[in-house]
Design an enzyme around this catalytic site. Structure first.
Site, PDB file in Angstrom:
ATOM      1  N   LYS A  22     -19.959  88.338  43.781  1.00  0.00           N
ATOM      2  CA  LYS A  22     -18.630  87.617  44.426  1.00  0.00           C
ATOM      3  C   LYS A  22     -18.309  88.636  45.597  1.00  0.00           C
ATOM      4  O   LYS A  22     -17.899  88.648  46.495  1.00  0.00           O
ATOM      5  CB  LYS A  22     -17.687  87.356  43.548  1.00  0.00           C
ATOM      6  CG  LYS A  22     -16.147  87.420  44.267  1.00  0.00           C
ATOM      7  CD  LYS A  22     -15.285  86.879  43.286  1.00  0.00           C
ATOM      8  CE  LYS A  22     -14.320  87.972  42.860  1.00  0.00           C
ATOM      9  NZ  LYS A  22     -13.507  88.662  43.753  1.00  0.00           N
ATOM     10  N   ASN A  23     -18.247  90.110  44.812  1.00  0.00           N
ATOM     11  CA  ASN A  23     -17.587  91.386  45.569  1.00  0.00           C
ATOM     12  C   ASN A  23     -18.262  91.593  46.740  1.00  0.00           C
ATOM     13  O   ASN A  23     -17.856  92.805  47.482  1.00  0.00           O
ATOM     14  CB  ASN A  23     -17.103  92.455  44.657  1.00  0.00           C
ATOM     15  CG  ASN A  23     -15.816  91.966  43.708  1.00  0.00           C
ATOM     16  OD1 ASN A  23     -15.304  90.832  44.013  1.00  0.00           O
ATOM     17  ND2 ASN A  23     -15.414  93.066  42.818  1.00  0.00           N
ATOM     18  N   ARG A  92      -6.959  87.700  48.317  1.00  0.00           N
ATOM     19  CA  ARG A  92      -6.888  89.087  49.259  1.00  0.00           C
ATOM     20  C   ARG A  92      -7.922  89.579  49.983  1.00  0.00           C
ATOM     21  O   ARG A  92      -7.780  90.182  51.050  1.00  0.00           O
ATOM     22  CB  ARG A  92      -6.403  90.073  48.017  1.00  0.00           C
ATOM     23  CG  ARG A  92      -6.231  91.543  48.470  1.00  0.00           C
ATOM     24  CD  ARG A  92      -6.055  92.356  47.403  1.00  0.00           C
ATOM     25  NE  ARG A  92      -6.254  93.803  47.637  1.00  0.00           N
ATOM     26  CZ  ARG A  92      -5.437  94.732  48.552  1.00  0.00           C
ATOM     27  NH1 ARG A  92      -4.179  94.104  48.722  1.00  0.00           N
ATOM     28  NH2 ARG A  92      -5.782  95.644  48.927  1.00  0.00           N
ATOM     29  N   CYS A 116      -0.284  90.626  44.301  1.00  0.00           N
ATOM     30  CA  CYS A 116      -1.219  89.785  43.443  1.00  0.00           C
ATOM     31  C   CYS A 116      -0.771  90.241  41.812  1.00  0.00           C
ATOM     32  O   CYS A 116      -0.072  91.190  41.613  1.00  0.00           O
ATOM     33  CB  CYS A 116      -2.759  90.128  43.815  1.00  0.00           C
ATOM     34  SG  CYS A 116      -3.287  91.562  43.084  1.00  0.00           S
ATOM     35  N   ARG A 121      -0.993  96.476  45.499  1.00  0.00           N
ATOM     36  CA  ARG A 121      -2.467  96.417  46.369  1.00  0.00           C
ATOM     37  C   ARG A 121      -1.839  96.319  47.889  1.00  0.00           C
ATOM     38  O   ARG A 121      -2.175  94.980  48.526  1.00  0.00           O
ATOM     39  CB  ARG A 121      -3.212  95.220  45.946  1.00  0.00           C
ATOM     40  CG  ARG A 121      -3.728  95.263  44.402  1.00  0.00           C
ATOM     41  CD  ARG A 121      -4.366  93.999  44.022  1.00  0.00           C
ATOM     42  NE  ARG A 121      -5.981  94.397  44.076  1.00  0.00           N
ATOM     43  CZ  ARG A 121      -6.837  93.454  44.126  1.00  0.00           C
ATOM     44  NH1 ARG A 121      -6.546  92.252  43.433  1.00  0.00           N
ATOM     45  NH2 ARG A 121      -8.149  93.697  44.118  1.00  0.00           N
ATOM     46  N   PRO A 122      -1.337  97.113  48.265  1.00  0.00           N
ATOM     47  CA  PRO A 122      -1.112  97.342  49.875  1.00  0.00           C
ATOM     48  C   PRO A 122      -2.349  97.567  50.488  1.00  0.00           C
ATOM     49  O   PRO A 122      -3.456  97.607  49.978  1.00  0.00           O
ATOM     50  CB  PRO A 122      -0.234  98.428  49.999  1.00  0.00           C
ATOM     51  CG  PRO A 122      -0.601  99.413  48.725  1.00  0.00           C
ATOM     52  CD  PRO A 122      -0.972  98.493  47.512  1.00  0.00           C
ATOM     53  N   VAL A 123      -2.229  97.205  52.023  1.00  0.00           N
ATOM     54  CA  VAL A 123      -3.549  97.329  52.796  1.00  0.00           C
ATOM     55  C   VAL A 123      -3.253  98.328  53.766  1.00  0.00           C
ATOM     56  O   VAL A 123      -3.865  98.782  54.976  1.00  0.00           O
ATOM     57  CB  VAL A 123      -3.694  95.992  53.531  1.00  0.00           C
ATOM     58  CG1 VAL A 123      -4.185  95.043  52.526  1.00  0.00           C
ATOM     59  CG2 VAL A 123      -2.697  95.322  54.370  1.00  0.00           C
ATOM     60  N   ASP A 306     -12.989  96.595  36.893  1.00  0.00           N
ATOM     61  CA  ASP A 306     -13.338  95.045  36.617  1.00  0.00           C
ATOM     62  C   ASP A 306     -14.038  94.458  35.460  1.00  0.00           C
ATOM     63  O   ASP A 306     -14.308  93.490  34.867  1.00  0.00           O
ATOM     64  CB  ASP A 306     -14.166  94.592  37.799  1.00  0.00           C
ATOM     65  CG  ASP A 306     -13.348  94.227  38.979  1.00  0.00           C
ATOM     66  OD1 ASP A 306     -12.227  94.484  38.912  1.00  0.00           O
ATOM     67  OD2 ASP A 306     -14.157  93.881  40.146  1.00  0.00           O
ATOM     68  N   ILE A 328      -6.748 102.493  38.004  1.00  0.00           N
ATOM     69  CA  ILE A 328      -7.003 101.716  39.322  1.00  0.00           C
ATOM     70  C   ILE A 328      -5.805 100.938  39.763  1.00  0.00           C
ATOM     71  O   ILE A 328      -5.438 101.061  40.843  1.00  0.00           O
ATOM     72  CB  ILE A 328      -8.334 101.017  39.511  1.00  0.00           C
ATOM     73  CG1 ILE A 328      -9.730 101.929  39.190  1.00  0.00           C
ATOM     74  CG2 ILE A 328      -8.614 100.494  40.785  1.00  0.00           C
ATOM     75  CD1 ILE A 328      -9.919 103.073  40.003  1.00  0.00           C
ATOM     76  N   ARG A 398     -12.805  81.467  40.086  1.00  0.00           N
ATOM     77  CA  ARG A 398     -12.736  82.397  41.342  1.00  0.00           C
ATOM     78  C   ARG A 398     -14.143  83.213  41.379  1.00  0.00           C
ATOM     79  O   ARG A 398     -14.448  83.732  42.439  1.00  0.00           O
ATOM     80  CB  ARG A 398     -11.494  83.239  41.422  1.00  0.00           C
ATOM     81  CG  ARG A 398     -10.189  82.320  41.784  1.00  0.00           C
ATOM     82  CD  ARG A 398      -9.296  83.378  42.103  1.00  0.00           C
ATOM     83  NE  ARG A 398      -9.732  84.541  42.737  1.00  0.00           N
ATOM     84  CZ  ARG A 398      -9.161  85.798  42.782  1.00  0.00           C
ATOM     85  NH1 ARG A 398      -8.340  86.058  41.985  1.00  0.00           N
ATOM     86  NH2 ARG A 398      -9.700  86.641  43.687  1.00  0.00           N
TER      87      ARG A 398
HETATM   88  C1  UD1 Z   1     -12.009  95.478  45.279  1.00  0.00           C
HETATM   89  C2  UD1 Z   1     -12.710  94.322  44.169  1.00  0.00           C
HETATM   90  C3  UD1 Z   1     -11.867  94.177  43.083  1.00  0.00           C
HETATM   91  C4  UD1 Z   1     -11.843  95.630  42.188  1.00  0.00           C
HETATM   92  C5  UD1 Z   1     -11.264  96.734  43.097  1.00  0.00           C
HETATM   93  C6  UD1 Z   1     -11.379  97.948  42.390  1.00  0.00           C
HETATM   94  C7  UD1 Z   1     -13.441  92.759  45.828  1.00  0.00           C
HETATM   95  C8  UD1 Z   1     -13.371  91.782  46.760  1.00  0.00           C
HETATM   96  N1  UD1 Z   1     -12.504  93.110  45.118  1.00  0.00           N
HETATM   97  O1  UD1 Z   1     -10.652  95.119  45.445  1.00  0.00           O
HETATM   98  O2  UD1 Z   1     -12.631  93.226  42.173  1.00  0.00           O
HETATM   99  O3  UD1 Z   1     -10.905  95.489  41.199  1.00  0.00           O
HETATM  100  O4  UD1 Z   1     -11.904  96.727  44.441  1.00  0.00           O
HETATM  101  O5  UD1 Z   1     -12.692  98.362  42.193  1.00  0.00           O
HETATM  102  O6  UD1 Z   1     -14.264  93.610  46.248  1.00  0.00           O
HETATM  103  N2  UD1 Z   1      -4.877 100.499  47.878  1.00  0.00           N
HETATM  104  C9  UD1 Z   1      -3.814 100.954  48.609  1.00  0.00           C
HETATM  105  N3  UD1 Z   1      -3.872 100.912  49.712  1.00  0.00           N
HETATM  106  C10 UD1 Z   1      -4.806 100.286  50.522  1.00  0.00           C
HETATM  107  C11 UD1 Z   1      -5.860  99.861  49.689  1.00  0.00           C
HETATM  108  C12 UD1 Z   1      -5.929  99.922  48.304  1.00  0.00           C
HETATM  109  O7  UD1 Z   1      -2.887 101.737  47.913  1.00  0.00           O
HETATM  110  O8  UD1 Z   1      -4.614  99.848  51.622  1.00  0.00           O
HETATM  111  C13 UD1 Z   1      -5.011 100.957  46.222  1.00  0.00           C
HETATM  112  C14 UD1 Z   1      -4.613  99.510  45.464  1.00  0.00           C
HETATM  113  O9  UD1 Z   1      -3.460  99.061  45.326  1.00  0.00           O
HETATM  114  C15 UD1 Z   1      -5.433  99.842  44.461  1.00  0.00           C
HETATM  115  C16 UD1 Z   1      -6.493 100.685  44.526  1.00  0.00           C
HETATM  116  O10 UD1 Z   1      -6.216 101.354  45.936  1.00  0.00           O
HETATM  117  O11 UD1 Z   1      -4.479 100.511  43.246  1.00  0.00           O
HETATM  118  C17 UD1 Z   1      -8.055 100.173  44.597  1.00  0.00           C
HETATM  119  O12 UD1 Z   1      -7.856  99.025  45.451  1.00  0.00           O
HETATM  120  P1  UD1 Z   1      -9.250  98.651  46.217  1.00  0.00           P
HETATM  121  O13 UD1 Z   1     -10.609  99.530  46.195  1.00  0.00           O
HETATM  122  O14 UD1 Z   1      -8.923  98.505  47.814  1.00  0.00           O
HETATM  123  O15 UD1 Z   1      -9.231  97.137  45.875  1.00  0.00           O
HETATM  124  P2  UD1 Z   1      -9.783  95.929  46.576  1.00  0.00           P
HETATM  125  O16 UD1 Z   1     -10.910  96.385  47.567  1.00  0.00           O
HETATM  126  O17 UD1 Z   1      -8.559  95.209  46.795  1.00  0.00           O
END
Ligand code: UD1
Length: 419
Positions: A22-23, A92, A116, A121-123, A306, A328, A398
């Site tokens: 999926k990822n 997300r 979520c 989980r900010p971007v 995960d 994480i 999902r």
């Molecule tokens: C992806 C995976 C998810 C997995 C995660 C960590 C997909 C679709 N999902 O999620 O299954 O659990 O990686 O291995 O691939 N963060 C920030 N700012 C940002 C982005 C992230 O602070 O702009 C933080 C998040 O809140 C979190 C950490 O970084 O605490 C890791 O998040 P991230 O690696 O971005 O996870 P996803 O890509 O959402």
């Protein structure tokens, strides 16, 4: 709402065919936006998240078809760069269309995903990275509006946190940027390498695969290709955990042991016999009760967050006690109260949990809270005495393709009930 009814106590034995990840599937789908000729991706898992992203991309005007395990996409009819809240809020990973849209079309308006269940989980890192490539970004009314005059410009991106989605978004954007982009502190998950490999097949120039520094030399256009999604390492680990928790023997096929070495080591530490083939892994627990194992979740190649909930469930019936640190996500222990309802002995303090194994779990009505947590409840139910009813299994749909059929195939007594 669908529920699972599981009669515990069967020792699981047999083979499970692992699906595409999926990822990996989600970023690969987002990358179709970059191709100026038709693209075909096979080994697509049939999952709710994949369907959501296909719908979102169709909404951009892309001619996208999803039949069997294959998605074909042709962007020549793309006529807008808008990803609405309705779709983004349910998943997300929808934010992954931001980089490709702004890189190819100079503009994108994508809803913010919002919080979520497992954390805020900010971007911010995605946006900061796109700004480093020259995108002008405004966040207004819950939408990210990204714009650039002409092409993005190659630049230096240094992530403050290791982010899987952030690395993928900027990798796709940099592939079409003008000049060289260096991405530092990049995530190294196998799904990122899978994305990089497809981008390379589309004509991208990327170096540093599997390392934390990716160097991308932008090209003017990317073309379509044929590509197959990498095996799902988390699904693989989840079914091996089903063998471990029931004292059984399960072989996962169409997978790759190199993708989850760290998890396989933990199974061995539990006392399981793990055999690795070219594209299969077999775990034999030989009827024994596993030993509880301690671990800390960290970015790849360390222990994946995960798999945290699933290994915690195995620990719940393990010999001895184990400590688990979740580094994480800040709120990823929501399965603990549910496992406790089934008799598990787990103490949580902040992001650490201490699990003291009990000899037997007992069936109870429980509720799934997020995708991987849901599988931990399935595992607990498989090992428990009695019949467990798991509510809100839409979470599991999902990310686990044909879960009942796969579990039934190795001897589990599981059925889906509605209402
Ligand atoms: C992806 C995976 C998810 C997995 C995660 C960590 C997909 C679709 N999902 O999620 O299954 O659990 O990686 O291995 O691939 N963060 C920030 N700012 C940002 C982005 C992230 O602070 O702009 C933080 C998040 O809140 C979190 C950490 O970084 O605490 C890791 O998040 P991230 O690696 O971005 O996870 P996803 O890509 O959402």
């Amino acid at each position: 709402m669908d529920k699972f009814l599981i009669q515990g106590g069967q020792k699981l034995e047999g083979e499970v065919r692992i699906s595409g990840a999926k990822n990996a599937a989600l970023p690969l789908l987002a990358a179709t936006i970059l191709a100026d000729s038709p693209i075909r991706i096979s080994n697509m898992p049939n999952l709710r998240d994949v369907n959501t992203l296909v719908k979102l991309i169709a909404g951009l005007g892309v001619a996208i078809e999803y039949a069997g395990d294959t998605v074909t996409a042709d962007t020549s009819t793309l006529n807008n760069q808008f990803a609405p809240y309705d779709l983004v809020k349910t998943m997300r990973a929808s934010i992954l269309v931001l980089g490709p849209l702004v890189a190819r079309y100079g503009e994108a308006k994508v809803s913010l995903p919002g919080g979520c269940a497992i954390g805020s989980r900010p971007v911010d890192q995605h946006l900061k990275a796109l700004e480093a490539l020259g995108a002008h970004i405004e966040v207004e009314n819950g939408y990210v509006h990204a714009k650039v005059d002409g092409r993005l410009k190659g630049g230096e991106v240094i992530f403050d946190v290791v982010t899987v989605g952030g690395t993928e978004n900027i990798l796709m954007a940099a592939a079409l940027a003008d000049g060289v982009t260096t991405i530092r502190n990049a995530a190294r998950e196998p799904e990122i390498t899978d994305l990089a490999n497809m981008l390379i097949k589309m004509g991208a120039k990327i170096e540093g695969l599997d390392t934390d520094t990716l160097v991308v030399t932008g090209v003017e256009s990317l073309h379509g290709c044929d590509y197959a999604v990498v095996a799902d390492r988390i699904e693989t680990g989840s079914y091996l955990a089903a063998a471990a928790i029931t004292g059984g023997r399960v072989r996962t096929t169409h997978t790759d042991p190199a993708l989850l070495e760290c998890v396989l080591d933990k199974f061995e530490e539990m006392g399981a016999e793990v055999t690795r083939g070219d594209d299969w892994i077999e775990l034999d627990m030989q009827g024994k009760r596993p030993k509880a194992v301690s671990f800390r979740t960290l970015p790849h190649p360390d222990f994946p967050t995960d798999m945290q909930a699933q290994i915690m469930a195995v620990n719940a019936i393990g010999r001895g006690f184990a400590t688990i640190s979740e580094t994480i996500f800040e709120n990823r222990f929501m399965h603990v109260p549910e496992l406790s309802r089934m008799g598990a002995n787990i103490q949580v303090e902040g992001n650490d949990a201490v699990v003291t194994g009990v000899e037997k779990l007992s069936a109870a009505p429980v509720m799934a809270t997020d995708l991987r947590a849901s599988f931990s409840l399935v595992l607990a139910a498989l090992a428990a005495e009695g019949e467990t009813l798991i509510d809100r299994i839409y979470h599991i749909d999902r990310g686990y393709e044909h879960i009942e059929a796969k579990l039934q195939g190795i001897g589990a007594k599981i059925k889906r009930v509605s209402g």
